[in-house]
Design an enzyme around this catalytic site. Structure first.
Site, PDB file in Angstrom:
ATOM      1  N   ASP A  42       0.715  -1.209   0.000  1.00 30.13           N
ATOM      2  CA  ASP A  42       0.051  -0.167  -0.009  1.00 30.13           C
ATOM      3  C   ASP A  42       0.964   1.234  -0.090  1.00 30.13           C
ATOM      4  O   ASP A  42       0.257   2.294  -0.011  1.00 30.13           O
ATOM      5  CB  ASP A  42      -1.027  -0.029   1.126  1.00 30.13           C
ATOM      6  CG  ASP A  42      -0.185  -0.149   2.468  1.00 30.13           C
ATOM      7  OD1 ASP A  42       0.949  -0.161   2.440  1.00 30.13           O
ATOM      8  OD2 ASP A  42      -0.904   0.339   3.405  1.00 30.13           O
ATOM      9  N   GLU A  44       3.305   2.101   2.151  1.00 30.28           N
ATOM     10  CA  GLU A  44       4.005   2.357   3.562  1.00 30.28           C
ATOM     11  C   GLU A  44       5.437   2.048   3.777  1.00 30.28           C
ATOM     12  O   GLU A  44       5.661   0.865   2.939  1.00 30.28           O
ATOM     13  CB  GLU A  44       3.223   1.598   4.689  1.00 30.28           C
ATOM     14  CG  GLU A  44       1.726   2.328   4.986  1.00 30.28           C
ATOM     15  CD  GLU A  44       1.144   1.449   6.411  1.00 30.28           C
ATOM     16  OE1 GLU A  44       1.759   0.759   6.744  1.00 30.28           O
ATOM     17  OE2 GLU A  44       0.082   1.834   6.598  1.00 30.28           O
ATOM     18  N   ASP A 174      18.313  37.973  -9.612  1.00 33.21           N
ATOM     19  CA  ASP A 174      17.464  38.891  -9.130  1.00 33.21           C
ATOM     20  C   ASP A 174      17.978  39.445  -7.792  1.00 33.21           C
ATOM     21  O   ASP A 174      19.113  39.307  -7.480  1.00 33.21           O
ATOM     22  CB  ASP A 174      16.149  37.900  -8.685  1.00 33.21           C
ATOM     23  CG  ASP A 174      16.509  37.030  -7.785  1.00 33.21           C
ATOM     24  OD1 ASP A 174      17.757  36.900  -6.959  1.00 33.21           O
ATOM     25  OD2 ASP A 174      16.053  35.651  -7.874  1.00 33.21           O
ATOM     26  N   LYS A 197      13.806  42.060 -12.486  1.00 34.18           N
ATOM     27  CA  LYS A 197      12.827  41.356 -13.068  1.00 34.18           C
ATOM     28  C   LYS A 197      11.542  41.427 -12.165  1.00 34.18           C
ATOM     29  O   LYS A 197      11.739  41.751 -10.986  1.00 34.18           O
ATOM     30  CB  LYS A 197      13.130  39.849 -13.572  1.00 34.18           C
ATOM     31  CG  LYS A 197      13.360  39.129 -12.331  1.00 34.18           C
ATOM     32  CD  LYS A 197      13.704  37.638 -12.723  1.00 34.18           C
ATOM     33  CE  LYS A 197      13.718  36.730 -11.352  1.00 34.18           C
ATOM     34  NZ  LYS A 197      12.916  36.698 -10.243  1.00 34.18           N
ATOM     35  N   THR A 231      14.059  31.541 -15.060  1.00 27.29           N
ATOM     36  CA  THR A 231      14.550  32.749 -14.569  1.00 27.29           C
ATOM     37  C   THR A 231      15.967  32.804 -15.366  1.00 27.29           C
ATOM     38  O   THR A 231      16.613  33.709 -15.789  1.00 27.29           O
ATOM     39  CB  THR A 231      14.869  32.987 -12.914  1.00 27.29           C
ATOM     40  OG1 THR A 231      13.620  33.004 -12.349  1.00 27.29           O
ATOM     41  CG2 THR A 231      15.853  33.853 -12.552  1.00 27.29           C
TER      42      THR A 231
END
Length: 316
Positions: A42, A44, A174, A197, A231
């Site tokens: 499952d 886990e 930046d 920017k 960027t």
């Protein structure tokens, strides 16, 4: 491999970056700790520690990179297992700290997930965190345990010095990265420039103008994280359009998600230099990308922490 003199130092790895963990253990002179990470049907996670660590100082290498939640859950379960097996200290070596960009409330009703991750690690039983280039340095203050934040600039600057590039300008993509760019520029004895920017929405960057002289120069862009590469590639293209001779780029954490590889391939960037805080999958190993190892830096930090020596010397 010469063996490390103190057998109480143990290095374990989980699934995010086992090759880096192996390299770190080899630099220190210890064998990787024996453990297994399996999953039930499952999903886990089950972790077994397959050797005694009673009374030992344990260092667990795990970046919380993609898949972030899987790797974070592995780490939390491992911490609990180590605590219940009577480890003396549980030191988390997290070269890349996932969720670091969610470090503040930018809008109403937003979570501060970087703080939640810190709380989870401490509640699970971590004694210390060793990390590299946190996206937001104030995340150190989210912890009530020691945090050693190493820096990638010395590794990157050594590489650039070795290339023998002429007439360099270091460029921050930046305003928030100016301090990082200044550190690299100081090491390369170069001036800096800044790309101004605005970002209309997450993962979309729009370049406005360039502050500083880049005409005819070799530009080196530096960032801490490159995620979708919007960027950095827009910045590179803008630098060429504004007169830069050629553009290189570097970062500490190559997240490189979504369209990043295609963008880098088609950009004006001649070479992108990254570190192995996050392993590059096969499809991300392109000619333009050069990976450098942080293993010597991290292994030295682990030894210094273990031997109660100063770690601050590694910041230089």
């Amino acid at each position: 491999m010469a063996g490390y003199k103190d057998s109480s130092l143990k290095v374990f790895t989980l699934n995010s970056n086992p090759s880096l963990a192996e390299e770190i253990a080899a630099h220190i002179g210890v064998e990787l700790g024996k453990s297994s990470v399996t999953a039930f049907s499952d999903g886990e996670i089950q972790i077994n520690i397959e050797e005694s660590i009673r009374g030992c100082d344990v260092y667990v290498v795990q970046s919380t990179s993609e898949p972030v939640n899987q790797h974070l859950m592995e780490l939390l379960i491992m911490i609990d297992a180590l605590k219940r097996a009577s480890a003396k200290t549980i030191n988390i070596v997290m070269p890349y700290y996932g969720y670091a960009r969610q470090d503040r409330k930018a809008r109403a009703r937003e979570p501060i997930t970087a703080k939640l991750v810190a709380d989870l690690l401490q509640t699970a039983g971590a004694s210390r965190v060793i990390t590299l280039d946190l996206h937001a340095p104030q995340i150190q203050g989210f912890f009530d345990i020691p945090v050693d934040q190493l820096v990638g600039v010395p590794i990157l600057s050594d590489y650039w010095r070795g290339k023998g590039l002429d007439d360099i300008v270091v460029v921050s993509p930046d305003h928030g990265g100016v301090t990082r760019a200044r550190h690299l520029a100081d090491r390369l004895k170069a001036p800096i420039a800044i790309i101004d920017k605005r970002r209309p929405r997450p993962n979309v960057a729009e370049v406005m103008n360039i502050v500083g002289n880049i005409e005819g120069k070799t530009a080196i862009l530096i960032d801490d994280i490159i995620d979708t590469a919007g960027t950095i590639t827009l910045g590179a293209n803008a630098l060429i359009e504004n007169g830069a001779k050629e553009v290189y780029a570097c970062c500490t954490h190559p997240v490189l998600s979504g369209p990043a590889i295609d963008r880098i391939n088609s950009s004006k960037i001649k070479e992108l230099v990254v570190t192995n805080t996050i392993p590059l999958k096969d499809e991300k190993q392109i000619d333009k990308i050069t990976p450098l190892s942080v293993a010597p830096l991290i292994s030295e930090a682990i030894i210094r922490v273990h031997e109660l020596q100063s770690v601050s010397i590694l910041f230089d």
